[in-house]
Scaffold this active site. Structure first.
Site: not given
Ligand code: FCB
Length: 439
Positions: A166, A350
């Site tokens: 990210e 994610e």
């Molecule tokens: C993302 C992150 C992860 C976690 C999720 C909820 O931005 O990569 O570490 O905090 O959000």
């Protein structure tokens, strides 16, 4: 939920975690990180909690890998901590740290789980923060050196490698909004961090490739930008948000240029000669990771750039207060493929939700998460049906964990963790996914 047969053969299902959020950073000779320092500064983190113990995964990793295997996951996305491998960020290697990651990877392979590693998921060694961290151009070389040391030990057993998790959070969230370590709020630092994080990605990608590592990817996070109204100023504000949040990084990676609107706003703060770095920033990758959670409603607000604010939206929300909007996932999978990555394999690296989960009689009824995941998996299926080359989907997260500035309060896990006893309790969502993956 879905059935495995709803997805193409070979589609990879997995769960995601990150080192600082689960391991317990006080164990095993890891060095101090800017998250320890940020958390120790009053007002930054709920109850000033830090990752010193977290889920104690450092000692409980075998049972945690069993949970991944028993759910039927094909792959596991985990991260390594830079400060565990190199406590000072450079120089002396902590062999105990490398041994830990080696045991962990071997443990995955023994259980038939494919290891996807993230090299940097936010715990910058404090010694490098002292030197300016992501504001310092030298971080590109420091990161590449660390990547080579780590992958020199693990590279032959890793399935896929993500460089930096990210890029928007590492730069904008942490240097403009000040919500993550190092908690800076400075436009010049932001512009530099935005550029340097891409430069570090490119430099490490090139170094790893030269060292024979394959299957290297970039992982970006995306938030759907919905204008608060049809008024031109709100539409324009949403477009600005969309450019600095969603387009900036993939534009650098895949077009070797930055969106014009951002160059106009931040160009004077970029490091001199930034244009000469774009070739390296665009070093070819093998796949793109898409992290997606929510949308934001954006309204114009008079003031200095970016002159906008988020306003509350009407949709049902998670424990984070984030709107549930699966259409956004479909949108970004389409956008990445059609406009940026052009046929390169994509992974949802994610996706998941926080929920105020409680254990009642040994069980956790998180039906809201079951529904959230089912709807987002549907969006993924739709993208695949349209021809988007999506090859895997990693749920955030395996365990309830240290949710950064929210401390241990926000629960994202498929498995509940009692932070007093550290006991693990698989939630209903874990059981639902297990059933889906077996079907
Ligand atoms: C993302 C992150 C992860 C976690 C999720 C909820 O931005 O990569 O570490 O905090 O959000």
């Amino acid at each position: 939920m879905f059935k495995r047969s709803d997805f193409p053969d070979g589609f990879q299902f997995g769960a995601s975690t990150a080192a600082y959020q689960i391991e317990g950073h006080s164990f095993g000779g890891a060095g101090p990180t800017h998250w320890d320092d940020f958390a120790a500064t009053p007002g930054n983190v709920v109850r000033a909690e830090n990752g010193a113990i977290a889920c104690d995964h450092y000692h409980r990793w075998e049972a945690d890998l069993d949970l991944i295997r028993d759910a039927g996951f094909d792959a596991y996305r985990f991260s390594a901590s830079w400060a565990r491998v190199l406590p000072e960020g450079r120089g002396t290697v902590n062999e105990e740290g490398l041994d830990f990651y080696e045991r962990l990877v071997d443990g995955m392979l023994e259980r038939g789980i494919k290891p996807m590693i993230t090299l940097y998921h936010w715990e910058l060694p404090s010694a490098l923060a002292d030197l300016g961290g992501w504001r310092n151009r030298d971080i590109a070389g420091w990161f590449a050196d660390y990547a080579e040391i780590l992958m020199g030990r693990l590279g032959d057993r890793i399935w896929k490698t993500a460089t930096i998790n990210e890029l928007w959070c590492v730069s904008f969230l942490s240097h403009f909004l000040g919500q993550h370590a190092p908690g800076v709020r400075d436009i010049r630092a932001t512009a530099r961090a935005m550029h340097h994080v891409l430069l570090a990605h490119g430099t490490a990608t090139q170094a790893l490739r030269a060292a024979g590592v394959g299957e290297i990817g970039a992982v970006c996070n995306f938030t759907y930008a919905e204008p608060a109204s049809d008024r031109p100023e709100d539409v324009d504000a949403a477009a600005t948000f969309d450019d600095y949040y969603n387009n900036f990084f993939i534009s650098g990676l895949f077009r070797k240029e930055y969106p014009a609107r951002i160059v106009e706003a931040l160009g004077r703060y970029f490091p001199d000669g930034w244009q000469d770095d774009m070739e390296l920033i665009g070093a070819p990758v093998d796949w793109l990771g898409v992290n997606y959670y929510t949308r934001e409603i954006i309204a114009a607000e008079p003031g200095p750039w970016p002159a906008l604010k988020s306003v509350e939206g009407p949709l049902p929300k998670t424990q984070m207060g984030w709107e549930i909007y699966p259409e956004g996932l479909l949108h970004f999978l389409r956008r990445c493929d059609a406009e940026f990555s052009h046929g390169l394999p994509l992974n949802v690296t994610e996706n998941g939700m926080a929920n105020a989960d409680v254990v009642v009689a040994g069980a956790v009824d998180d039906r809201a998460r079951v529904d959230y995941l089912a709807r987002h998996f549907d969006a993924a299926r739709q993208a695949i049906a349209e021809g988007v080359p999506l090859e895997g989907y990693f749920v955030w997260s395996l365990l309830d964990n240290y949710e950064w500035s929210f401390g241990y309060e926000k629960r994202f896990g498929l498995v509940h963790v009692d932070f007093e006893t550290l006991e693990r309790t698989p939630k209903a969502s874990y059981h639902a996914l297990k059933a889906a993956l077996a079907s």
